[in-house]
Design an enzyme around this catalytic site. Structure first.
Site, mmCIF file in Angstrom:
data_model
loop_
_atom_site.group_PDB
_atom_site.id
_atom_site.type_symbol
_atom_site.label_atom_id
_atom_site.label_comp_id
_atom_site.label_asym_id
_atom_site.label_seq_id
_atom_site.Cartn_x
_atom_site.Cartn_y
_atom_site.Cartn_z
ATOM 1 N N ASN A 96 0.872 -1.182 0.000
ATOM 2 C CA ASN A 96 0.000 0.000 0.000
ATOM 3 C C ASN A 96 0.907 1.230 0.000
ATOM 4 O OD1 ASN A 96 -1.771 2.048 0.517
ATOM 5 N ND2 ASN A 96 -2.263 1.407 2.609
ATOM 6 N N LYS B 78 0.113 4.319 -0.240
ATOM 7 C CA LYS B 78 -0.469 5.518 0.387
ATOM 8 C C LYS B 78 -0.173 6.754 -0.478
ATOM 9 C CE LYS B 78 0.035 3.157 4.743
ATOM 10 N NZ LYS B 78 0.190 3.194 6.183
ATOM 11 N N HIS C 117 -9.330 1.523 4.822
ATOM 12 C CA HIS C 117 -8.029 1.608 5.503
ATOM 13 C C HIS C 117 -8.171 2.531 6.727
ATOM 14 C CE1 HIS C 117 -3.903 2.643 6.408
ATOM 15 N NE2 HIS C 117 -3.591 1.478 5.853
ATOM 16 N N GLU D 244 -6.458 4.804 7.906
ATOM 17 C CA GLU D 244 -6.204 6.236 7.689
ATOM 18 C C GLU D 244 -7.438 6.901 7.085
ATOM 19 O OE1 GLU D 244 -2.578 5.555 5.572
ATOM 20 O OE2 GLU D 244 -1.690 4.849 7.450
ATOM 21 N N GLU E 151 -5.450 -4.969 10.449
ATOM 22 C CA GLU E 151 -4.348 -4.040 10.704
ATOM 23 C C GLU E 151 -4.616 -3.278 12.000
ATOM 24 O OE1 GLU E 151 -2.260 -2.850 6.793
ATOM 25 O OE2 GLU E 151 -4.014 -1.581 6.992
ATOM 26 N N GLY F 165 2.659 1.946 10.645
ATOM 27 C CA GLY F 165 3.650 3.012 10.484
ATOM 28 C C GLY F 165 4.377 3.360 11.768
ATOM 29 N N SER G 52 3.419 -2.470 10.184
ATOM 30 C CA SER G 52 4.872 -2.582 10.390
ATOM 31 C C SER G 52 5.433 -3.940 9.972
ATOM 32 C CB SER G 52 5.241 -2.256 11.840
ATOM 33 O OG SER G 52 4.900 -0.908 12.143
#
Ligand code: PGA
Length: 256
Positions: free
Chosen positions: A14, A16, A101, A103, A173, A179, A218
């Site tokens: 991904n 991003k 996702h 985010e 996730e 991250g 991660s």
């Protein structure tokens, strides 16, 4: 165990909001050798570039690479400034879309209902959603992981049929691991990916054994194998470590 072996491993990057189209093209042009290696080993690999790089990556990457969008709107067309629709993706041969996702859930108010509406259109068009679920740090610390993830799965996938979801991929996730370098242990990944599968089985029956459940958060070349050795973890959704071609390649070679 036998059923687990039927599910093809999947490594999805991904990207991003990273990479100019020129950089995405460079990655795509270099993808042939490792895409061939993945194919030879019966592993599916792919990347999710920004909307602006989708056509370029689709054109220049190996045909064995999945090219996924990071989002989509649930309407075909209309007055939705800034959005991109399913027919627009299909025109470029894009069949895979990341949905929900964390985010997008955090910054763009992507609710389970919105995820559901988007996946409905994807299923109607024989496309593949990669539906992301996962708890926040506060939820994790409060012991609410299964309650949160269970709700995300049940609400996001409510009312679909077993036939619809046979194309689905789910990515667990934990938000606190994305991250941050604080990857969840493989025990947690196995426990929650297994829980996702049990929830899917409860909702849709035996098709749950065909649905791939990925871990994300991660994932790096050093830890990818540990996750993929878990019976209920069928692959990884990888952010940071998927950006550099060498690192992407290492993710693959470390699970062969
Ligand atoms: P990360 O991102 O690998 O950089 O933690 C994972 C993701 O957001 O899919």
């Amino acid at each position: 165990m036998l059923l687990h072996k039927m599910r093809k491993k999947l490594l999805l990057g991904n990207w991003k909001m990273n990479k100019l189209a020129s950089e995405a093209k460079e990655f795509a042009l270099a993808s042939a050798p490792f895409a061939a290696l993945a194919k030879k080993n019966n592993i599916e690999i792919g990347v999710a570039p920004t909307y602006l790089s989708l056509a370029t990556v689709k054109e220049f990457a190996s045909k064995d690479m999945i090219v996924a969008a990071q989002n989509v709107h649930f309407m075909d067309h209309g007055a939705y400034t800034g959005e991109v629709s399913v027919p627009m993706l299909k025109e470029f041969g894009i069949d895979w879309v990341i949905i929900g996702h964390s985010e997008r859930r955090a910054y763009d108010n992507e609710t389970n209902q919105k995820c559901h509406d988007k996946m409905k259109v994807l299923f109607e068009n024989n496309m593949v959603p990669v539906y992301c679920v996962g708890e926040t740090l506060a939820e994790f610390e409060a012991g609410q992981t299964k309650a949160v993830v269970g709700r995300q799965v049940r609400e996001g996938l409510a009312d679909f049929s077993a036939d619809d979801v046979k194309r689905l991929v789910v990515a667990y996730e934990p938000v606190w691991s994305i991250g941050t370098g604080k990857n969840a242990s493989s025990e947690i990944a196995e426990d929650i990916c297994g829980f996702v599968r049990e929830t899917l089985r409860d909702m849709f029956g035996s098709v749950a054994d065909e649905i791939r459940v990925l871990y994300g958060g991660s994932v790096k070349p050093v830890n990818v194998k540990e996750y993929l050795s878990c019976p209920n973890v069928d692959g990884a959704l990888v952010g940071g470590a998927s950006l550099k071609i060498e690192s992407f390649e290492e993710l693959l070679t470390n699970i062969l």
